[in-house]
Structures are given as C-alpha cells and as structure tokens.
Design a protein around this motif. Structure first.
Motif, mmCIF file in Angstrom:
data_model
loop_
_atom_site.group_PDB
_atom_site.id
_atom_site.type_symbol
_atom_site.label_atom_id
_atom_site.label_comp_id
_atom_site.label_asym_id
_atom_site.label_seq_id
_atom_site.Cartn_x
_atom_site.Cartn_y
_atom_site.Cartn_z
ATOM 1 N N GLU A 109 26.150 50.960 45.731
ATOM 2 C CA GLU A 109 26.111 51.789 44.521
ATOM 3 C C GLU A 109 27.439 52.471 44.232
ATOM 4 N N ASN A 110 28.527 51.912 44.794
ATOM 5 C CA ASN A 110 29.866 52.338 44.388
ATOM 6 C C ASN A 110 30.226 51.604 43.104
ATOM 7 N N VAL A 111 31.069 52.219 42.287
ATOM 8 C CA VAL A 111 31.475 51.587 41.035
ATOM 9 C C VAL A 111 32.786 50.837 41.258
ATOM 10 N N VAL A 112 32.800 49.576 40.816
ATOM 11 C CA VAL A 112 33.947 48.687 41.019
ATOM 12 C C VAL A 112 34.433 48.179 39.664
ATOM 13 N N LEU A 113 35.743 48.129 39.492
ATOM 14 C CA LEU A 113 36.362 47.478 38.342
ATOM 15 C C LEU A 113 37.100 46.261 38.870
ATOM 16 N N LYS A 114 36.728 45.089 38.375
ATOM 17 C CA LYS A 114 37.323 43.861 38.888
ATOM 18 C C LYS A 114 37.782 42.985 37.735
ATOM 19 N N GLN A 115 38.955 42.391 37.916
ATOM 20 C CA GLN A 115 39.543 41.542 36.885
ATOM 21 C C GLN A 115 39.438 40.083 37.328
ATOM 22 N N TYR A 116 38.982 39.237 36.397
ATOM 23 C CA TYR A 116 38.784 37.815 36.686
ATOM 24 C C TYR A 116 39.650 36.982 35.745
ATOM 25 N N ASP A 117 40.464 36.096 36.325
ATOM 26 C CA ASP A 117 41.372 35.279 35.527
ATOM 27 C C ASP A 117 40.644 34.122 34.847
ATOM 28 N N ASP A 118 41.256 33.632 33.764
ATOM 29 C CA ASP A 118 40.856 32.369 33.125
ATOM 30 C C ASP A 118 39.403 32.364 32.646
ATOM 31 N N MET A 119 38.956 33.447 32.039
ATOM 32 C CA MET A 119 37.559 33.561 31.616
ATOM 33 C C MET A 119 37.360 33.390 30.121
ATOM 34 N N VAL A 120 38.415 33.508 29.328
ATOM 35 C CA VAL A 120 38.297 33.411 27.875
ATOM 36 C C VAL A 120 39.337 32.410 27.359
ATOM 37 N N ALA A 121 38.877 31.453 26.558
ATOM 38 C CA ALA A 121 39.805 30.515 25.925
ATOM 39 C C ALA A 121 40.517 31.240 24.776
ATOM 40 N N GLY A 122 41.810 31.457 24.930
ATOM 41 C CA GLY A 122 42.561 32.165 23.913
ATOM 42 C C GLY A 122 42.936 31.293 22.729
ATOM 43 N N SER A 123 43.194 30.017 22.998
ATOM 44 C CA SER A 123 43.494 29.062 21.942
ATOM 45 C C SER A 123 43.276 27.655 22.496
ATOM 46 N N CYS A 124 43.227 26.685 21.616
ATOM 47 C CA CYS A 124 42.932 25.310 22.020
ATOM 48 C C CYS A 124 44.054 24.393 21.565
ATOM 49 N N GLY A 125 44.252 23.306 22.281
ATOM 50 C CA GLY A 125 45.261 22.334 21.926
ATOM 51 C C GLY A 125 44.901 20.966 22.450
ATOM 52 N N CYS A 126 45.613 19.963 22.006
ATOM 53 C CA CYS A 126 45.380 18.591 22.443
ATOM 54 C C CYS A 126 46.292 18.277 23.627
ATOM 55 N N HIS A 127 45.686 17.975 24.751
ATOM 56 C CA HIS A 127 46.434 17.737 25.981
ATOM 57 C C HIS A 127 46.027 16.395 26.588
#
Length: 375
Positions: free
Chosen positions: A357-375
């Motif tokens: 029941e401690n409060v934690v702030l955690k950051q997770y990489d690569d979770m939102v697609a910011g833009s799309c492109g053809c690769h």
C-alpha cells in the motif's frame, strides 16, 4: 508486445468460443500485460480508501499529462519513484520505513526524508531565535541511538522558525545500507538544537506526525530508483502531439460492387499508413482498484498501406523506399511492400499502490505510438 496483448484482450471480448476458452484467453492477455508493466501479479487494492500523498500526486502531474503520457523524458531521475510512510507513529522524532517492496535489481539513485514543519510553539520568556539546527541521523544501534557511536549523521541544516512547510533531507547512504542488508534498518533519528548545538527544551520546532489534523502531512521517505528496463531507441524527444496524424476514416465506407480482392485493394488505396486511436481502459480490465492515475490512456496503433511510390507524408526510411521499388518492379522474389509501423514512441507513467500500500510512480517506455511511417 503491447499490440499483441491488446489484440488478445479484444479477441477475449469478441470471440464466440466457450466461456472457459474466453476466460483462459483473457487471463493469458492480462498476464502478458502485467509482464509489460514488470509485474508477475497485480497488487492487491488497499483494504480501505487511502489518499495518496500529495507529493506523489503533484509529481505525477508534473511528469505526465492527464493520460499519463510523459511531458518531458528528462524530468525524472531514473524510472521509478517510491514513497514510504513512517511505521513508528510516535510523537518522538524517530522514524522507521520498511523497504521490502524495493526489488533487488533496482539501482538506488536518491533517497529523501520529507518532514512537514509545523508553526513553532508560542513561548514566553526571552526573545526566540529565528533559526534552529535540525540534524538527521541513521540509527546504527537502536538501544544506543542517543550516543555518538549509536548513530551516524546524514544531513544537518538551519531551519527557520518563522514559517511552516516541507523540509527535505538527503539520506541516500542510509537507504543503500538498508536495501543491501535489511537487518541494518534501525530507522532514523531527528534532533532539533540551538545555533551553537545546544539542546532546546522544549524544542521550538515540531514536525507533523501525520495524525489528527495533519493526516496529509505524514513523515515520508521518497526513493528514486532505476530498474534497468529500457525500451527501443526510437526518437522520443519533445512534447508528444497526441492528435491523430490524419482524420480518421468513417466507420462505414461504401464498398464498390466488385470482387472481394478488388474492394480490399480500393480500401487500402484510400487508407494509407496513418495512426488510429487504441484505448486502454484500466477499469475495464479490472485494475482500477490499485491504479491511481491515469484511469486509462490512448496507446494508438498504426494501420494502412505503404503503396509505391512512397511519399514524404508516409515518413519512409531509405530502406523502405528501396524495398518499395524492388517490390513494385518485381526485381526480386519474396520481397513484400514496406509495413506501417510506429516510428516515434512515447513513455507513460503509472501512479499506483503496491502490495504494501505504498504509492509508486513508474515510467514505462514505448507505450504510445507517437507517429507512424512506412518501414
């Protein structure tokens, strides 16, 4: 991996197989989603309503927007901030913080003791000093905390007696000792003395114990760590623009009265590579009991064709351009057209209660697609 997880969840909701099969698929999807968040099991929600420390709420709002998306990746030191409340609950200035929830692989970066300074007592007699000296000690031997050999000085400073508010003391060496050897955690001792180090009786300065009217001002240990989890090296600089890259297509499009393959080709020509919404609702998947913020977020996903010739609006890489040419001219067998994928990813932040029941702030990489492109 996140896209696979969300697909599994969608299939669990829409598939027609038996309830047991749907439940099994949903359980598999949730297990995979927990792996994305670095957990084996979801933390148990608090047994009763708990107000998270205001410091942690303010920190979340500084680091992330309302959807949890990181505003600036350089704000946090490391990727995890943990808060621990004092376990002694005594009026004496002795504090104990239980750090059992800190994982062995977490690198301790900075540890801070947060104490709320109350307005000084009103006393009669000679004119009071405007400052006093506050010292924070690591207790080495619990029964000898009042002796020089039973404690180690961590921080000391002059504190004003004219105001109230939070005081923050760096105590990183002590916390590193405690995480390496849990039995060495004998707590902290805080003393208040005159400018010359003389004892003051009664002390003119008091810190809130967190009881009664000071419920929101409990003594707290704030720990900044890094768990070593890092995502892909796609560009993430700058404030994310989470507006769709192009207007979404209508939900229902008129389909030409042609064969199936022809209609599919027509649809693909209309729907070139672009970003589309992809909602993740923590309440819907049963996690709202332990996640404080956000309630959900838009992960977005990339969909659409990458037809020859690739225009600049499709953000192609040089490799994708060459691949597109080879595919269009049939210069080599088995070479497909480029794929529509994220070319910019953003991290999100979760504010949540852990198993203790401690409060934690955690950051997770690569979770939102910011833009799309053809690769």
């Amino acid at each position: 991996m996140l896209g696979t997880v969300l697909l599994l969840l969608a299939l669990a909701k829409t598939a027609c197989p038996s309830p047991a099969s749907v439940a099994s698929r949903r359980a598999e999807a949730l297990k995979k989603l927990l792996e994305v968040f670095g957990m084996e099991d979801p933390p148990a929600p608090p047994t009763h309503f708990k107000q998270p420390p205001q410091y942690m709420v303010d920190l979340f709002n500084t680091v992330a927007n309302a959807d949890g998306v990181t505003k600036n990746p350089d704000i946090l030191e490391g990727n995890t901030v943990r808060s621990f409340l004092d376990k002694t609950h005594s009026e004496e200035m002795r504090f104990l913080f239980v750090l059992s929830s800190v994982a062995k692989n977490e690198k301790i970066l900075t540890a801070e003791l947060h104490l709320f300074r109350l307005w000084p007592r009103v006393t009669d007699g000679p004119k009071r000093h405007h400052f006093c000296q506050v010292s924070v000690y690591q207790v080495l031997e619990k029964d000898k905390a009042d002796t020089p050999e039973g404690k180690k000085l961590l921080a000391a400073r002059l504190v004003s007696l004219q105001t109230s508010g939070w005081e923050v003391f760096a105590i990183t060496p002590a916390v590193r000792d405690w995480t390496e050897d849990e039995s060495s955690n004998q707590g902290l001792l805080v003393t208040v003395q005159g400018l010359a180090g003389s004892p003051l009786d009664p002390p003119p300065l008091q810190f809130a114990s967190g009881r009664g009217p000071h419920e929101s001002k409990k003594p707290m240990l704030v720990l900044f760590t890094d768990d070593g989890r890092r995502g892909a090296s796609l560009p993430t600089a700058g404030f994310p623009d989470l507006k769709p890259q192009a207007p979404d297509l209508p939900a229902k499009m008129p389909v030409p009265k042609l064969g199936r393959s022809r209609s599919t080709r027509s649809l693909n020509r209309l729907q070139h590579c672009q970003r589309h919404p992809l909602s993740v609702d923590f309440e819907e998947i049963g996690w709202s009991g332990w996640i404080i913020s956000p309630r959900g977020y838009n992960a977005f996903h990339c969909k659409g064709s990458c037809p020859f010739p690739l225009g600049g609006n499709m953000r192609p890489t040089n490799h994708a351009t060459v691949q597109s040419i080879i595919n269009a001219l049939k210069l080599s067998e088995g070479v497909s057209s480029p794929c529509c994928v994220p070319d910019k990813l953003y991290s999100i932040n979760l504010l949540y209660f852990d198993d203790d029941e401690n409060v934690v702030l955690k950051q997770y990489d690569d979770m939102v697609a910011g833009s799309c492109g053809c690769h």
